[in-house]
Write an enzyme that holds these catalytic residues in place. Structure first.
Site, PDB file in Angstrom:
ATOM      1  N   HIS A 162      -3.752  -5.606   0.919  1.00 35.03           N
ATOM      2  CA  HIS A 162      -3.210  -5.916   2.246  1.00 35.03           C
ATOM      3  C   HIS A 162      -3.335  -7.400   2.571  1.00 35.03           C
ATOM      4  O   HIS A 162      -4.296  -7.819   3.215  1.00 35.03           O
ATOM      5  CB  HIS A 162      -3.956  -5.109   3.312  1.00 35.03           C
ATOM      6  CG  HIS A 162      -3.708  -3.646   3.232  1.00 35.03           C
ATOM      7  ND1 HIS A 162      -2.535  -3.056   3.649  1.00 35.03           N
ATOM      8  CD2 HIS A 162      -4.469  -2.639   2.753  1.00 35.03           C
ATOM      9  CE1 HIS A 162      -2.587  -1.748   3.437  1.00 35.03           C
ATOM     10  NE2 HIS A 162      -3.754  -1.467   2.890  1.00 35.03           N
ATOM     11  N   CYS A 164       0.838  -1.197   0.000  1.00 37.98           N
ATOM     12  CA  CYS A 164       0.000   0.000   0.000  1.00 37.98           C
ATOM     13  C   CYS A 164       0.877   1.253   0.000  1.00 37.98           C
ATOM     14  O   CYS A 164       1.538   1.526  -0.983  1.00 37.98           O
ATOM     15  CB  CYS A 164      -0.979  -0.046   1.179  1.00 37.98           C
ATOM     16  SG  CYS A 164      -2.354   1.112   0.994  1.00 37.98           S
ATOM     17  N   GLU A 181      -1.684  -8.756   4.778  1.00 38.45           N
ATOM     18  CA  GLU A 181      -1.481  -8.861   6.240  1.00 38.45           C
ATOM     19  C   GLU A 181      -2.788  -8.746   7.018  1.00 38.45           C
ATOM     20  O   GLU A 181      -2.818  -9.052   8.209  1.00 38.45           O
ATOM     21  CB  GLU A 181      -0.465  -7.807   6.709  1.00 38.45           C
ATOM     22  CG  GLU A 181      -0.957  -6.361   6.813  1.00 38.45           C
ATOM     23  CD  GLU A 181      -0.937  -5.592   5.491  1.00 38.45           C
ATOM     24  OE1 GLU A 181      -1.016  -6.220   4.422  1.00 38.45           O
ATOM     25  OE2 GLU A 181      -0.855  -4.341   5.550  1.00 38.45           O
TER      26      GLU A 181
END
Lengths: 79, 735, 233
Positions: free
Chosen positions: C204, C87, C206
């Site tokens: 993302h 990002c 994560e």
């Protein structure tokens, strides 16, 4: 010494913000608007001995940070 | 260059929002004519926003205590004990007037202010919520305001790095000239590491931290307490600009120096900036405060004492530091690139002294600035009771299937995906239940605990009957938390009302506070923080009375929560609670029949509690597969929402003895829809019978459509299309 | 595996990626302050996390791309060390000269946060070996400026050299149309450097490491890194 740096998108790079502003102006019936491209303006005060050295410093500033030369052009005006 | 200070004239006093008798009070208190700076200080401290002069008397009646309440109203935010040494810190606050004038900046600074309130207490923010009320969609400004406010809420929260997990967005013509932007923040701290505003110790340095002071927001708090006239847009210069980047740095720096034990007292500079933060620190600690304005970091040259004392520049804090650790604290702030200046000291004089360029600009008794603020028992008249409407007197203008399609696509009930997809609701990786359900659930660290949170109010009920409406707002919040499996623990309120100098508007306030108090007591759901926003009126017309309630509940085990989505076909749909088919003030009556009439549904707090405790027990025992509370649009809308969320349809049975439209769209309170397997449903029926809980089997999950009794089945695609498209279509329409 | 997560003022998803790395490797990554001039000795993987470094002021990633620590990151990459930018991290890599192109405002001019499907273009890199080629995975997106733009020649080279890492797609793996959330050229969601050791991506992974929070399709990326670095060591 004072300078104004204008950073604009290169011709051909899509400018969704400019498009939106253009649409808004048209819907406000502002006559004669053909197209809008938006950009950034930096007003900079310099501690330079002459115009040439100021331009050199500002060019470095533009190349290094103020403009992303992949998509942006810049113009330097000493005022 | 120092500008000459204006002479104190009656006109100047009036411009400061002080009434003649209030000015007399000042003269009596200090025994002389105030200086210009002092007049500014009084106007800031004694306006409605800071002094609660019209509301204090009534707020005192609210229940604020419980064994799990660590800090009730009166500090930057409320604090509750959630076990294992953890505390939850939360508050809601309004930024209504600034958001109307400049929606993006108004909303950003609203979010920024509430986040600061939470981390000032030593808590790391873990979630934001909001409650937004806009004017009629047809009003010329509404689209612009929706776009700006949503972008502002997003712009601040996303950059700051806290998930915005929930909220409520409604539209009504009574907010045309006065929108509501209520922002709520929730944070986590340790119960033994909470920080307060109360200063202690004499001669201790007072430290200014954060961004520089500019001329923005001067008289913001005064503006927030003045009703809007048609020229409100000319007030633009007083709107502050938010800087989430600085606030993120301020958060990290503050938490770091708190961890290092540097902080004795801390207060955020919110409304009325330096003035109210300094006075509060001194008054709470029974100390005087002396400020030296020459040391204030300023953004613009030539700022006067008056301007510095009233500036509402954002992202600033005032602290009293442990002198032994001052250097350590300064290093942390320098590391984060934030301004740090010693701007004064605590004294034993109980005076609030302001010095600037060798002159004393203000010298006032510090306790009296707060304690002697005017207190009004404003005249108030109760709202006349409305008649109870019979469902047989309300003729359905369209088929019930068509009514349902309409109800899921109204501005109030349609999907708010367009809004919450602009909010980063996933950051921090703990958003177990995301926007779109009854309440958000956020995991605490690596679990297993979680917090449920939501914001609610049904303003049309409050308008029709403030007492029942106040009760209902609390009950619905409690119910939404319960529907996830959480135990509701405490609430924060944001009381948005019209002009308190009008007995009718004051009556609405008094009624709602009474209702909130009754419900909070009955549900063991104390008020731990809040905010009052009065004078929400334009050209003499008040907003709908809107007591926003933000609730927080505890989930013991995040593996055992419930969501609204249907999970499988062939499951039994159960209804908890009693249905008599109450259509007065219902969404059906307003949006399908075009009538805002009658008494709102009464709230039976005993049933509310019993039914909710029953449902929570089922969720925690994992006996149910989906749960949804019933509110706007009643049973049919709840079923439709559960079906759309799960992509599974339903067949609903008729109820004997009730008109079909009353059964489907009535808004009787204290009700939930559940689903369970056939085997579990039998067990649940037995349990309900034993505990005297009203429970009815009302249908089955099946297929890809919603089948209401004696109606054409509605395809889920048709419902979803209607539900999802209203808002994006509205916003896409060129303004 | 020794990972270093760079912290810029305004980074805000650093703890999310720390959690994902810890889950995959069992080890806590180092947090490195932007003012540092060196990476911790023996760093295998550098991560530039998501957020709004320097408030996204000037241009996203522009100021962070020129921070002190970026010289060390560039040297690490030149040595063949692994670098992951997520990002804002992707924006920083582009501004910092480690990847070509630029991330512009989203097509609809709005910040967008939602679940998004991606197509894994190749599964033979250090970042994607735990996936299969052509696999559709569900991750999150949360950005206002993720619209990948580069000149024609650069895009031709990226495509020709197989340097597109992920493309936006719908749940069925179809590209194009509304499956592209931000207007990126060729639906590009992430790209590799020439040596395939630097990956920048807008989505993302994560945030998709937990069945309770949307799913676990993001784990593959961190497991891939863990595996490939374990194989080296």
């Amino acid at each position: 010494m004072k300078a104004r740096v204008t950073v604009t998108l290169k011709t051909g790079v899509l400018d969704p913000q400019g498009k939106a502003i253009e649409g808004a102006l048209k819907s406000l019936s502002v006559a004669g608007i053909a197209s809008v491209r938006q950009g950034k303006v930096f007003d900079i005060e310099l501690d330079a001995k002459d115009e040439a050295s100021a331009k050199t410093a500002l060019t470095t500033a533009c190349e290094k940070l103020l403009a992303n030369t992949v998509v942006e052009n810049y113009r330097i005006d000493i005022v | 260059m120092v500008r000459a200070e204006p002479e104190i004239t009656p006109a100047l006093v009036a411009e400061h929002g002080l009434k003649p008798d209030e000015y007399q009070r000042i003269l009596k208190l200090i025994g002389r004519t105030p200086t210009f700076t002092e007049l500014g200080i009084f106007s800031a401290m004694w306006n409605e926003h800071c002094s609660y002069k019209s509301s204090r008397l009534h707020l005192k009646t609210l229940p604020t205590k419980a064994p799990w309440v660590i800090q009730g109203p009166g500090e930057n935010a409320g604090v509750i004990d959630i076990g294992d040494g953890d505390a939850c810190v939360f508050k809601m606050e309004s930024h209504n007037h600034p958001s109307f004038i400049e929606p993006y900046q108004g909303a950003t600074t609203g979010v920024g202010g509430i986040l600061r309130d939470v981390f000032t207490m030593g808590a790391r923010p873990i979630a934001c919520l909001n409650l937004l009320r806009f004017g009629s969609p047809e009003h010329a400004k509404t689209r612009h305001l929706v776009g700006g406010v949503v972008a502002g809420v997003a712009g601040y929260g996303n950059s700051f790095g806290v998930p915005t997990v929930g909220g409520s967005v409604n539209f009504h013509t009574r907010y045309d000239g006065n929108i509501l932007v209520n922002a709520m923040a929730v944070g986590l701290a340790k119960t033994n590491e909470i920080f307060y505003a109360k200063a202690s110790g004499i001669g201790r340095p007072i430290v200014y931290l954060g961004s520089k002071t500019g001329r923005d927001g001067i008289h913001g708090a005064t503006m927030a307490s003045a009703s809007f006239e048609a020229n409100a847009e000319e007030k633009r210069p007083t709107v502050q600009v938010g800087d989430p980047f600085s606030e993120k740095l301020l958060l990290e720096a503050c938490l770091e120096i708190m961890q290092k034990g540097c902080v004795i007292a801390i207060q955020d500079m919110g409304a009325a900036g330096l003035t109210s933060s300094a006075v509060e620190m001194g008054a709470k600690g029974d100390l005087g405060i002396e400020l030296d304005l020459d040391a204030i970091p300023c953004r613009e040259p030539g700022m006067t004492a008056y301007e510095m004392m009233l500036s509402e520049s954002q992202e600033r804090m005032l602290m009293v530091l442990d002198p032994a650790k001052e250097k350590e604290a300064e290093d942390v702030f320098r590391k984060w690139g934030l301004d740090f200046a010693i701007v004064g000291k605590t004294t034993d004089t109980l005076r609030f002294v302001v010095k600037h360029q060798g002159e004393i600009k203000a010298d006032l008794p510090i306790k009296e600035l707060g304690d002697e603020a005017p207190l009004y028992d404003r005249p108030h008249v109760p709202t006349p009771k409305k008649p109870v409407l019979k469902s047989s007197d309300i003729k359905p203008p369209v088929s019930n299937a068509d009514a349902l399609i309409r109800l899921v696509s109204t501005p109030d009930n349609c999907s708010k995906r367009w809004v919450w997809e602009q909010y980063d609701h996933l950051i921090l990786g703990n958003s177990i239940q995301q926007p779109g359900g009854d309440a958000a659930v956020v995991r605490i660290g690596d679990g297993p605990k979680g917090l449920a949170m939501c914001t609610d109010v049904t303003q049309r009920y409050c308008e029709a009957d403030p007492v029942e409406g106040g009760k209902q707002a609390v009950a619905e919040t409690w119910r939404n938390l319960t529907a996830t499996g959480a135990l509701p623990l405490a609430l924060t309120d944001n009381l948005n009302f019209g002009n308190p100098e009008k007995p009718e508007a004051m009556g609405q306030f008094v009624g709602c506070v009474q209702g909130i108090g009754e419900a909070a007591r009955a549900l063991d759901f104390p008020i731990v923080s809040g905010n009052v926003s009065l004078y929400n009126e334009t050209q003499g017309r008040g907003i709908l009375p809107t007591p926003s309630i933000g609730g927080v509940g505890l989930v013991d085990n995040i593996e055992h929560t419930a969501t609204v989505a249907f999970k499988a076909e062939g499951e039994v749909i159960l209804l908890v609670g009693t249905t008599i088919g109450w259509l007065g003030q219902s969404a059906y009556l307003a949006d399908v029949c075009g009538r805002e009439e009658g008494a709102p549904p009464p709230v039976d707090l005993v049933a509310e509690r019993a039914n909710g405790d029953f449902v929570r027990g089922l969720i925690r025992a994992q006996q149910v597969t989906a749960v949804h509370d019933l509110s706007d649009g009643g049973l049919a809308v709840a079923i439709a929402e559960m079906a759309m969320a799960g992509g599974i349809g339903a067949k609903i049975e008729a109820a004997s003895g009730l008109d079909a439209h009353a059964w489907l769209f009535g808004e009787d309170q204290a009700r939930y829809v559940l689903t369970a397997t056939v085997a579990q449903a039998k067990i649940i029926h037995d349990l309900a019978a034993k505990q005297n809980i009203p429970l009815t089997t009302i249908g089955t999950t099946q297929g890809k459509s919603v089948q209401l009794p004696n109606e054409t089945a509605i395809a889920l695609d048709t419902l979803s299309h209607a539900h999802e498209n209203w808002l994006p279509n509205y916003m896409a329409h060129a303004g | 595996m020794k990972a270093a997560v760079i912290l810029f003022p305004g980074s805000n998803r650093e703890n999310d990626v720390v959690r994902a790395i810890r889950q995959a490797t069992g080890k806590q990554p180092h947090i490195v302050w932007h003012g540092e001039t060196q990476l911790p000795a023996g760093t295998d993987l550098v991560v530039l996390p998501g957020g709004f470094s320097y408030g996204d002021y000037l241009r996203c990633g522009a100021i962070a791309g020129r921070a002190n620590v970026m010289d060390a990151v560039r040297a690490h990459a030149a040595r063949g060390g692994l670098v992951l930018g997520i990002c804002n991290g992707f924006q920083i890599l582009c501004e910092g000269g480690l990847l070509p192109g630029v991330l512009m405002r989203n097509r609809d001019l709005r910040f967008i946060c939602k679940m998004q499907h991606l197509k894994v273009e190749r599964a033979d890199t250090a970042f994607t070996s735990a996936y299969t080629q052509g696999q559709t995975i569900k991750v999150a997106i949360a950005h206002g400026e993720g619209n990948y733009v580069a000149d024609d020649e650069t895009v031709r080279r990226l495509e020709g050299d197989g340097r597109v890492a992920f493309r936006y797609c719908d749940a069925n793996g179809h590209l194009g149309g509304l499956a592209n959330p931000n207007g990126s050229l060729n639906d590009i969601a992430g790209i590799y450097s020439e040596k395939m050791n630097v990956l920048g991506m807008m989505p993302h992974p994560e945030n998709l490491i937990d069945p309770l929070v949307g799913g676990i399709d993001g784990r593959g990326l961190f497991n891939s890194l863990s595996n490939s670095l374990a194989a080296v060591a």
